[in-house]
Design a protein around this motif. Structure first.
Motif, short mmCIF file in Angstrom:
data_model
loop_
_atom_site.label_atom_id
_atom_site.label_comp_id
_atom_site.label_asym_id
_atom_site.label_seq_id
_atom_site.Cartn_x
_atom_site.Cartn_y
_atom_site.Cartn_z
N VAL A 31 0.99 -1.04 -0.07
CA VAL A 31 0.04 0.02 -0.09
C VAL A 31 0.91 1.32 0.07
O VAL A 31 1.86 1.48 0.85
CB VAL A 31 -0.75 0.15 1.29
CG1 VAL A 31 -1.80 1.24 1.29
CG2 VAL A 31 -1.92 -1.30 1.24
N ARG A 32 0.79 2.05 -0.97
CA ARG A 32 1.84 3.25 -1.33
C ARG A 32 0.93 4.28 -1.73
O ARG A 32 0.02 4.49 -2.36
CB ARG A 32 2.63 2.77 -2.55
CG ARG A 32 3.88 3.71 -2.77
CD ARG A 32 4.76 3.17 -3.65
NE ARG A 32 5.71 1.92 -3.09
CZ ARG A 32 6.48 1.21 -3.72
NH1 ARG A 32 6.54 1.29 -5.14
NH2 ARG A 32 7.11 0.39 -3.18
N ALA A 33 1.58 5.40 -0.91
CA ALA A 33 1.05 6.69 -1.22
C ALA A 33 1.71 7.44 -2.38
O ALA A 33 3.00 7.32 -2.41
CB ALA A 33 0.94 7.66 0.01
N TYR A 34 0.94 8.36 -3.25
CA TYR A 34 1.64 9.19 -4.17
C TYR A 34 1.14 10.51 -4.31
O TYR A 34 0.02 10.69 -3.91
CB TYR A 34 1.29 8.67 -5.65
CG TYR A 34 1.82 7.12 -5.84
CD1 TYR A 34 3.09 6.93 -6.38
CD2 TYR A 34 1.23 6.28 -5.38
CE1 TYR A 34 3.64 5.60 -6.69
CE2 TYR A 34 1.47 4.63 -5.59
CZ TYR A 34 2.68 4.43 -6.34
OH TYR A 34 3.32 3.28 -6.66
N ALA A 35 1.89 11.66 -4.68
CA ALA A 35 1.86 12.90 -4.75
C ALA A 35 2.62 13.53 -5.83
O ALA A 35 3.69 13.29 -5.62
CB ALA A 35 1.38 13.64 -3.36
N ALA A 36 2.28 14.41 -6.58
CA ALA A 36 3.25 15.05 -7.62
C ALA A 36 3.91 14.14 -8.32
O ALA A 36 5.31 14.39 -8.30
CB ALA A 36 3.82 16.16 -6.77
N LYS A 37 3.41 13.22 -8.50
CA LYS A 37 3.84 12.07 -9.68
C LYS A 37 5.15 11.17 -8.73
O LYS A 37 6.00 10.54 -9.42
CB LYS A 37 4.51 12.56 -11.01
CG LYS A 37 3.36 13.30 -11.74
CD LYS A 37 4.03 13.84 -13.06
CE LYS A 37 2.97 14.92 -13.72
NZ LYS A 37 3.40 15.43 -14.78
N ARG A 38 5.22 11.15 -7.40
CA ARG A 38 6.25 10.51 -6.90
C ARG A 38 5.76 9.80 -5.61
O ARG A 38 4.47 9.97 -5.03
CB ARG A 38 7.33 11.52 -6.65
CG ARG A 38 6.90 12.43 -5.56
CD ARG A 38 8.09 13.68 -5.32
NE ARG A 38 7.56 14.39 -4.22
CZ ARG A 38 7.86 14.30 -2.88
NH1 ARG A 38 8.18 13.34 -2.37
NH2 ARG A 38 7.38 15.40 -2.07
N THR A 39 6.49 8.81 -5.11
CA THR A 39 6.27 8.38 -4.12
C THR A 39 6.42 8.67 -2.82
O THR A 39 7.46 9.44 -2.52
CB THR A 39 7.09 6.98 -4.15
OG1 THR A 39 6.81 5.95 -5.19
CG2 THR A 39 6.70 5.90 -2.99
N LEU A 40 5.38 9.02 -1.73
CA LEU A 40 5.41 9.50 -0.57
C LEU A 40 5.89 8.50 0.25
O LEU A 40 6.46 8.85 1.40
CB LEU A 40 4.02 9.97 -0.11
CG LEU A 40 3.52 11.20 -0.89
CD1 LEU A 40 2.14 11.57 -0.42
CD2 LEU A 40 4.35 12.48 -0.79
N GLY A 41 5.52 7.46 0.15
CA GLY A 41 5.84 6.11 1.21
C GLY A 41 4.96 5.25 1.15
O GLY A 41 3.99 5.10 0.67
N ASP A 42 5.45 3.99 1.71
CA ASP A 42 4.68 2.74 1.96
C ASP A 42 3.75 2.68 3.37
O ASP A 42 4.40 3.09 4.38
CB ASP A 42 5.65 1.42 1.68
CG ASP A 42 5.99 1.47 0.26
OD1 ASP A 42 5.28 2.26 -0.52
OD2 ASP A 42 6.37 0.35 -0.23
#
Length: 112
Positions: free
Chosen positions: A76-87
């Protein structure tokens, strides 16, 4: 929308990622028992989440799994502004997933 399914295709995932919008994705596989157990909790969290939460079959869409460098399922991964925020780390409960979504939304700056 309004559909109960949160499942997206590889193309839909790429479109969401490319939009720069903040979202949370759960990568799962049909043979993964932990994924089956986590899905209802993820769906419950998605209903209350401040941002889109989607699920993608990482076994079916291997190009996405490869591009995202997934080491296992579920991820389960978070994204914002076309990049990975973290898992997401921790329990696979609706509460935990929802808290993760709120963190992701805050990290993304709330988007106005």
């Amino acid at each position: 929308g309004g559909g109960a399914t949160l499942d997206v295709t590889d193309a839909e995932f790429e479109a969401l990622l490319g939009s720069g919008e903040a979202f949370v994705a759960m990568f799962h596989a049909p043979w993964c028992g932990h994924c089956k157990a986590a899905k209802p909790h993820f769906a419950k969290a998605a209903a209350a989440a401040p941002l889109p939460m989607v699920m993608l079959d990482g076994d079916k869409y291997r190009s996405v799994s490869k591009a995202q460098g997934l080491s296992g399922f579920p991820t389960v991964r978070a994204y914002a502004a076309k990049r990975t925020l973290g898992d997401h780390e921790g329990e696979r409960t609706a509460e935990s997933f929802l808290a993760f979504a709120h963190e992701a939304a805050a990290a993304a700056g709330g988007g106005g």
